[in-house]
Design an enzyme around this catalytic site. Structure first.
Site, PDB file in Angstrom:
ATOM      1  N   CYS A 138      37.785  16.952  29.423  1.00  0.00           N
ATOM      2  CA  CYS A 138      37.942  18.109  28.966  1.00  0.00           C
ATOM      3  C   CYS A 138      38.870  18.174  27.575  1.00  0.00           C
ATOM      4  O   CYS A 138      38.288  17.698  26.488  1.00  0.00           O
ATOM      5  CB  CYS A 138      38.393  19.176  29.919  1.00  0.00           C
ATOM      6  SG  CYS A 138      38.118  20.919  29.467  1.00  0.00           S
ATOM      7  N   GLU A 153      36.273  15.912  38.668  1.00  0.00           N
ATOM      8  CA  GLU A 153      37.380  16.152  39.830  1.00  0.00           C
ATOM      9  C   GLU A 153      36.883  17.541  40.629  1.00  0.00           C
ATOM     10  O   GLU A 153      37.110  17.928  41.810  1.00  0.00           O
ATOM     11  CB  GLU A 153      38.586  16.128  39.623  1.00  0.00           C
ATOM     12  CG  GLU A 153      39.123  17.682  38.997  1.00  0.00           C
ATOM     13  CD  GLU A 153      38.594  17.811  37.481  1.00  0.00           C
ATOM     14  OE1 GLU A 153      38.927  18.931  37.090  1.00  0.00           O
ATOM     15  OE2 GLU A 153      37.903  17.082  36.718  1.00  0.00           O
ATOM     16  N   HIS A 182      34.358  18.374  34.297  1.00  0.00           N
ATOM     17  CA  HIS A 182      35.247  18.242  35.339  1.00  0.00           C
ATOM     18  C   HIS A 182      34.622  17.394  36.465  1.00  0.00           C
ATOM     19  O   HIS A 182      34.263  18.080  37.695  1.00  0.00           O
ATOM     20  CB  HIS A 182      35.898  19.541  35.933  1.00  0.00           C
ATOM     21  CG  HIS A 182      36.625  20.168  34.826  1.00  0.00           C
ATOM     22  ND1 HIS A 182      38.134  19.963  34.662  1.00  0.00           N
ATOM     23  CD2 HIS A 182      36.197  21.177  33.825  1.00  0.00           C
ATOM     24  CE1 HIS A 182      38.584  20.600  33.865  1.00  0.00           C
ATOM     25  NE2 HIS A 182      37.679  21.293  33.100  1.00  0.00           N
TER      26      HIS A 182
END
Length: 367
Positions: free
Chosen positions: A257, A345, A343
């Site tokens: 990001c 995660e 993202h």
């Protein structure tokens, strides 16, 4: 169910448009850039994501709060959004595992929130006119005063916010006896990133946003990581200088990001503020290396310049957004460095891209 009378509230946008609603608990005013997230779940993770610092969050899902909150599901130490705007707010919750209601969670964090808003109309307005500054307020009879205060709120473009959310002191995460050591720059770190690295046998030392290469090198890491975060990437001169040094030494580097944007800037690729950004958990991305599609979790209002990326002799585009062809991932051809705009995660979101953490660990082994 809460039967007490709730105060009238409003949203005043920078272009003068007004939407009406009702306050949830706290009274007063809250300022920030208004944006929207299309996720159907994961509101607690969204509200505590440091990347949302300074933003008024519009949730497009019609029901917010219906499953309460759970402390271990927060992505940072506190709520990071400036305020919440939603359609239907649930004062009650039905999840057995929850430890408190969303109302209590908001109150504990002293957050301004309003509901009963026509969020479909508000989101349509943002899509048409772009993300802009706004205020949510219970001062419904003070429109001119709110307009004056709103005019003093700085634009997100050019705004450095990493320093507002970064750790003040270095800290450790994971098992100190793990196989790999990683120095991570916190420019808005989500906790689930650290969880994913730790579960892959890594011990992480997390550093403040303005740390030098010498600071991070002293940990004697096997690799380096640049986190997600809020604001405009261009003012992050210290992080960009640090990244240039890591790249120059060809040390393993992974960015997510805001970290992805910093890596681009370190390579001379410019960034720009998007019209209304990408925020949600169903964004389609294609991995150009494997040709496979991924459904991804995204949260960003800035992007890297595609033409400059394509013409860069040492950069390969690895991932593209299938909705608008923005650059979603890059890797350096001559260095051990790669990054993604979204993202992997998740939290919230799908896990299609979790393999990127495995890819980073493999890169550590090559070092």
């Amino acid at each position: 169910m809460k039967y007490t009378k709730r105060k009238k509230a409003l949203i005043l946008l920078a272009d003068g448009t007004i939407f009406h609603g009702k306050s949830i608990g706290k009274e007063g005013s809250a300022f920030g850039e208004v944006c929207f997230n299309t996720g159907t779940t994961g509101y607690q993770e969204i509200f505590t994501d440091p990347s949302y610092y300074g933003q008024l969050m519009v949730t497009t899902n019609a029901h917010i709060g219906n499953y309460g909150t759970l402390d271990e599901e927060s992505e940072s130490d506190a709520i990071k959004i400036s305020g919440l705007i939603c359609k239907n707010f649930s004062f009650n919750y039905s999840r057995a595992a929850a430890d408190k209601s969303l109302e209590t969670f908001l109150s504990d964090n002293n957050l301004m929130a309003i509901s009963d808003v026509d969020t479909r109309a508000l989101v349509s307005h943002i899509r048409d006119h772009g993300a802009m500054n706004a205020v949510i307020s219970t001062e419904v009879d003070n429109i001119e005063g709110l307009k004056k205060q709103l005019s003093d709120v700085p634009s997100m473009e050019g705004l450095e916010l990493a320093s507002k959310v970064s750790t003040k002191e270095p800290y450790f995460y994971g098992d100190e006896n793990a196989t790999y050591k990683i120095s991570a720059l916190d420019i808005g770190m989500k906790t689930n990133i650290l969880r994913n690295l730790a579960k892959r046998d890594a011990y992480i030392k997390v550093f403040p946003y303005n740390s030098s290469f010498e600071d991070m090198e002293a940990f004697k890491p096997d690799g380096y990581f640049l986190s997600n975060g809020p604001g405009d990437p261009e003012p992050l001169s210290e992080a960009i200088a640090l990244t240039k040094e890591i790249i120059k030494r060809d040390l393993p580097l992974f960015g997510i990001c805001l970290g992805h944007q910093v890596i681009a800037l370190a390579n001379g690729i410019s960034t720009y503020k998007m019209h209304h950004g990408h925020r949600g958990i169903n964004h389609p991305v294609q991995n150009l290396v494997t040709t496979k599609g991924e459904i991804t979790s995204q949260n960003h209002g800035f992007s890297i310049n595609r033409e400059e990326t394509e013409s860069h002799p040492d950069i390969e585009i690895t991932h593209m957004h299938l909705n608008d062809d923005t650059v979603m991932g890059i890797k350096m051809k001559s260095k051990n460095c790669f990054s993604v705009q979204y993202h992997p995660e998740a939290s919230p979101g799908p896990n299609d891209s979790i393999y990127l953490f495995d890819q980073f660990i493999e890169n550590l082994k090559k070092n």
